[in-house]
Design a protein around this motif. Structure first.
Motif, PDB file in Angstrom:
ATOM      1  N   ALA A  73      17.866  55.336  22.661  1.00 58.06           N
ATOM      2  CA  ALA A  73      17.936  53.891  22.887  1.00 58.06           C
ATOM      3  C   ALA A  73      17.390  53.152  21.670  1.00 58.06           C
ATOM      4  N   ILE A  74      18.041  52.049  21.312  1.00 61.57           N
ATOM      5  CA  ILE A  74      17.673  51.246  20.147  1.00 61.57           C
ATOM      6  C   ILE A  74      17.321  49.842  20.629  1.00 61.57           C
ATOM      7  N   ALA A  75      16.117  49.380  20.286  1.00 65.30           N
ATOM      8  CA  ALA A  75      15.631  48.083  20.759  1.00 65.30           C
ATOM      9  C   ALA A  75      14.762  47.447  19.682  1.00 65.30           C
ATOM     10  N   PRO A  76      14.436  46.171  19.822  1.00 65.35           N
ATOM     11  CA  PRO A  76      13.536  45.540  18.854  1.00 65.35           C
ATOM     12  C   PRO A  76      12.136  46.148  18.850  1.00 65.35           C
ATOM     13  N   ASP A  77      11.709  46.725  19.967  1.00 59.88           N
ATOM     14  CA  ASP A  77      10.387  47.362  20.031  1.00 59.88           C
ATOM     15  C   ASP A  77      10.514  48.719  20.700  1.00 59.88           C
ATOM     16  N   ALA A  78       9.542  49.583  20.432  1.00 60.73           N
ATOM     17  CA  ALA A  78       9.626  50.960  20.904  1.00 60.73           C
ATOM     18  C   ALA A  78       9.374  51.084  22.405  1.00 60.73           C
TER      19      ALA A  78
END
Length: 289
Positions: free
Chosen positions: A231-236
């Motif tokens: 998953a790729i997001a602005p925060d971990a």
């Protein structure tokens, strides 16, 4: 670039910065990790969550309770209870206990009414009855975010990698998506910039006959349909949370609400990804709209 590698919370960390971190900066990073571990690790007898597993009541100093448990509530709702922070007892029942005995008993569902057992606010966490909390669905991602934030005084680009959960500040970083059945191979690659990439797979923290750490809290048994997620997001923290949710129905819908792009691979080898995912896969994937 300078790389600092070390072991913490049971995994390998690598922090890459443009200039080497000094002793004071390293001490601050270690302090952030120690405080988080002393609060949230169910593998430490002296942690706050371990005290709630022994006795009900309230503990003070539970930093990050609000962001993490608020996110857990959304995870639980989206997956119809499959993700639950009281899954610690379920993991222990299968042998992934605080002593890591790896001696499996019968699957044990987690309490479905966990939101009536746990209450939380800034720096405070309470349990109405003894409860074994496990924040593994998103806790490592949250800690990666905290460590990256601690590098605010380190100039330029920075990358924090905690066992494959990665947060990047600055220039683009290219990451391989490890094949869950052959760690010498990748099923694809993705480049991230000022983003986080988190992964989860059934071949990590696996033991016994088909046992692993990704459980359905409703049954207490390991999941069988999906083998790996990214998953790729602005925060971990949100990337980590979605990587967990993707093992269950409702995960893609939660990812869409949170603006998270993703890839997942089934135990039969089928790949699926979100429509906007920037990953390049070495197979023909299905696309989840």
């Amino acid at each position: 670039m300078s790389v600092w590698g070390f072991e913490a919370i049971g995994t390998r960390w690598e922090i890459e910065t443009e200039t080497p971190l000094g002793d004071a900066e390293r001490k601050r990073v270690n302090a952030v990790i120690e405080v988080f571990d002393r609060t949230w690790s169910r593998f430490r007898a002296d942690s706050l969550v371990s005290s709630l597993a022994r006795d009900d009541g309230e503990v003070r100093g539970a930093a990050d309770a609000v962001p993490m448990l608020d996110a857990y509530r959304e995870l639980s709702d989206a997956t119809r209870g499959a993700v639950n922070p009281l899954v610690g007892e379920s993991l222990s029942a299968l042998g992934y206990d605080p002593g890591i005995s790896l001696v499996a008993g019968e699957p044990r569902p987690a309490p479905a009414d966990w939101t009536s057992i746990l209450t939380w606010s800034d720096m405070s966490l309470s349990a109405a009855s003894p409860a074994q909390i496990d924040v593994g669905a998103l806790g490592k991602g949250r800690l990666v975010d905290l460590v990256l934030a601690e590098l605010v005084d380190s100039p330029g680009n920075a990358t924090v990698d905690a066992g494959g959960d990665i947060a990047v500040r600055g220039d683009e970083v290219r990451v391989g998506l490890e094949h869950p059945f052959d760690p010498t191979k990748a099923i694809g690659v993705v480049s991230i910039r000022d983003q986080a990439l988190c992964a989860s797979a059934i071949n990590r923290r696996a033991w016994g006959d088909g046992l692993h750490h990704v459980l359905d809290a409703r049954t207490g048994a390991p999941v069988r349909t999906w083998a790996a997620t990214w998953a790729i997001a602005p925060d971990a923290m949100h990337a980590d949370a979605v990587a967990t949710a993707l093992f269950f129905d409702g995960g893609p819908e939660l990812a869409a609400r949170w603006g998270v792009e993703w890839v997942r691979m089934s135990t039969t080898g089928r790949a699926e990804r979100s429509i906007g995912c920037p990953a390049v896969l070495f197979t023909t994937p299905g696309v989840r709209r």
